[in-house]
Each structure stands twice: as C-alpha cells, then as structure tokens.
Scaffold this motif. Structure first.
Motif, mmCIF file in Angstrom:
data_model
loop_
_atom_site.group_PDB
_atom_site.id
_atom_site.type_symbol
_atom_site.label_atom_id
_atom_site.label_comp_id
_atom_site.label_asym_id
_atom_site.label_seq_id
_atom_site.Cartn_x
_atom_site.Cartn_y
_atom_site.Cartn_z
ATOM 1 N N UNK A 1 -14.822 90.940 50.549
ATOM 2 C CA UNK A 1 -14.888 90.538 49.136
ATOM 3 C C UNK A 1 -15.126 89.030 49.021
ATOM 4 N N UNK A 2 -14.545 88.304 49.958
ATOM 5 C CA UNK A 2 -14.705 86.848 49.950
ATOM 6 C C UNK A 2 -16.166 86.458 50.207
ATOM 7 N N UNK A 3 -16.866 87.290 50.982
ATOM 8 C CA UNK A 3 -18.265 86.993 51.310
ATOM 9 C C UNK A 3 -19.216 87.253 50.139
ATOM 10 N N UNK A 4 -18.769 88.024 49.148
ATOM 11 C CA UNK A 4 -19.657 88.372 48.029
ATOM 12 C C UNK A 4 -19.927 87.112 47.200
ATOM 13 N N UNK A 5 -21.207 86.794 46.962
ATOM 14 C CA UNK A 5 -21.490 85.543 46.232
ATOM 15 C C UNK A 5 -20.999 85.607 44.786
ATOM 16 N N UNK A 6 -20.737 84.429 44.234
ATOM 17 C CA UNK A 6 -20.153 84.369 42.888
ATOM 18 C C UNK A 6 -21.116 84.897 41.824
ATOM 19 N N UNK A 7 -22.440 84.867 42.123
ATOM 20 C CA UNK A 7 -23.406 85.326 41.118
ATOM 21 C C UNK A 7 -23.499 86.856 41.058
ATOM 22 N N UNK A 8 -22.794 87.545 41.948
ATOM 23 C CA UNK A 8 -22.920 89.003 41.997
ATOM 24 C C UNK A 8 -22.341 89.652 40.731
ATOM 25 N N UNK A 9 -23.159 90.525 40.083
ATOM 26 C CA UNK A 9 -22.712 91.229 38.880
ATOM 27 C C UNK A 9 -22.767 92.730 39.164
ATOM 28 N N UNK B 1 -27.011 99.430 37.729
ATOM 29 C CA UNK B 1 -27.951 99.985 36.753
ATOM 30 C C UNK B 1 -29.393 99.493 36.872
ATOM 31 N N UNK B 2 -29.614 98.227 37.251
ATOM 32 C CA UNK B 2 -30.982 97.693 37.177
ATOM 33 C C UNK B 2 -31.942 98.372 38.167
ATOM 34 N N UNK B 3 -31.632 98.409 39.492
ATOM 35 C CA UNK B 3 -32.595 99.069 40.393
ATOM 36 C C UNK B 3 -32.815 100.540 40.030
ATOM 37 N N UNK B 4 -31.755 101.250 39.664
ATOM 38 C CA UNK B 4 -31.907 102.666 39.293
ATOM 39 C C UNK B 4 -32.756 102.810 38.032
ATOM 40 N N UNK C 1 -33.431 96.538 48.696
ATOM 41 C CA UNK C 1 -33.692 97.674 49.591
ATOM 42 C C UNK C 1 -34.177 98.884 48.812
ATOM 43 N N UNK C 2 -33.506 99.138 47.683
ATOM 44 C CA UNK C 2 -33.905 100.284 46.855
ATOM 45 C C UNK C 2 -35.320 100.055 46.297
ATOM 46 N N UNK C 3 -35.612 98.819 45.879
ATOM 47 C CA UNK C 3 -36.945 98.524 45.343
ATOM 48 C C UNK C 3 -38.010 98.663 46.432
ATOM 49 N N UNK C 4 -37.661 98.293 47.682
ATOM 50 C CA UNK C 4 -38.616 98.471 48.789
ATOM 51 C C UNK C 4 -38.890 99.949 49.034
#
Ligand code: ZN
Ligand code: ZN
Length: 246
Positions: free
Chosen positions: A40-48, A54-57, A145-148
């Motif tokens: 969890x600490x590694x997750x960047x602060x900009x992560x939403x 929802x966006x890639x799907x 990855x999903x977009x690729x």
C-alpha cells in the motif's frame, strides 16, 4: 520491509532476483500484514481506485458498442465467431496464467512480479477480501495493460477485415474485449468482502470458490488456472474442488 521481502522472492524483482521456485508456504498473519502495508505504501499518491475500476472497462465497452454498430448484413454462420473467440480466449487465459503469471517469462517479467509474489502472497484461500479501495491496484490489471489487450484485438481483427470478413472482425473485437472486461470484473468480485451483495450471488460464489482454491500457495502453480469460467481447467484436468487438507 525486509520481513515481507525475504519470503516473497523480491517484490517486483527490485530488491533481489526472483527465486526459481515460489514459496508454497503461506505467509503468517503478521508477515502478510507487513506485506500489505508495504504494498500500500508503494501505491503512488495520484492513484484513484474508482478511475482504475471504471475508466479502462468503459473504454472497452465503448469499443464493443462501436464494433457492433459496424456490423452489416450479418450472416447467421458469422455468429459462430462469438463462441469460437470465447473458447480461444478461455484457453489463452489459462495458458498465460500458467506460463507468464506463475512463471517468470523474460518477455514480460512484470506479469509474474505483480501476480505470484504480490497478489498471491497477500490473498489466501481463507482471506481473499480487499480491505480498502486502494487495494484495487493489487487486484485489477494495470490500466495500460488492459488497453494494450484491447489494442491487440483491434490489430488482429483488422487482418480479418483485410481478408474480406468485416463482420467476423467486428464480432472478434466485441467478443474478445467483452471477455477481457469480464475477466477484470469477475476477478475483482472474487476479492470483495463475503457480505458484499455481489459476493452473495450464487454464480459469483461458485466461481469465487474456484479462484480462492487457486490462492492456496501449495497448488497455485498447477490448479484452477482459469479465472473466469473454468472450461480449460476441465479440459486440461487442472480443476480441483478443494485444496488438499493441511
Ligand atoms: Zn486473485
Ligand atoms: Zn494465479
């Protein structure tokens, strides 16, 4: 934290080279909590989290709608593309899970690094639920990855279009992208808390059990390798109802 790294053969391959054979022993509760805190600490602060969910799907669903809207004068035989692509995707899902998510493939080591030492060490058969929304990042396929995957389907199907099969090309895109989106949402639902309304659905509960058994480190390399519907597991004899008793 060193505690977690020592048992998870180098998170993301950064700390040290991956061991040849992943650990088949589950981490203790304390080590798993340390690993959870570290990840969890590694997750960047900009992560939403909701954007990731929802966006890639949504982009995938939009591509499906566009592909279906391009179909003209559909011949009934062309509809066979749908089950054919579904079965192909199911076999591909099984193959990638065995050969890239649980074995470190030099062409895409990130797949293994994200899956075996992270996802599998954190979530065990009896403790599959995400504790907070930021853990979406530890369960969902990375957005790029999903977009690729979506882009790959467009490239493959453009060959079918070029061969004079535009309807088959459109059905290929729609079915394969729908499969990828279903993978993402099914896997996400398996890692929801038990009392979530989605988890209580009997079909989801059955599929979630199949995946939870796969999360036993003793059998994760060999059994229940389908994450969606276990068709290929049945064909390959890699489906088990329960992990062996400890
Ligand atoms: Zn999982
Ligand atoms: Zn796995």
């Amino acid at each position: 934290m060193v505690v977690a790294r020592s048992q998870t053969d180098g998170i993301a391959g950064k700390a040290r080279p991956a061991l040849r054979k992943p650990s088949e022993a589950p981490l203790s509760v304390e080590r798993r909590e340390a690993l959870r805190a570290e990840l969890l600490e590694e997750i960047p602060s900009w992560y939403v989290p909701w954007v990731h969910l929802f966006v890639p799907s949504s982009i995938g669903i939009a591509a499906i709608v566009v592909a279906l809207s391009w179909i003209r004068d559909l011949h009934p035989a062309e509809l066979l593309t749908v089950p054919a692509v579904y079965l192909l995707a199911n076999a591909f899902e099984w193959w990638v899970h065995v050969n890239a998510l649980h074995r470190r493939n030099p062409l895409a080591p990130v797949l293994y690094d994200q899956h075996t030492p992270r996802h599998h060490m954190l979530y065990l058969t009896d403790d599959m639920a995400m504790r907070e929304k930021r853990e979406y990042r530890l369960v969902l396929i990375p957005g790029y990855g999903l977009l690729l995957i979506f882009l790959g389907q467009v490239v493959v199907s453009s060959g079918l279009w070029w061969l004079g099969q535009p309807n088959v090309a459109c059905l290929w895109v729609a079915t394969s992208i729908a499969y990828a989106v279903s993978y993402e949402w099914l896997h996400f639902s398996y890692h929801l808390p038990h009392d979530h309304p989605v988890s209580r659905n009997p079909v989801i509960r059955k599929l979630a059990h199949h995946h939870a058994v796969h999360h036993d480190p003793r059998i994760m390399q060999r059994y229940n390798m389908n994450v969606t519907v276990p068709l290929m597991d049945w064909v390959m004899g890699t489906s088990v109802e329960e992990a062996p008793p400890r």
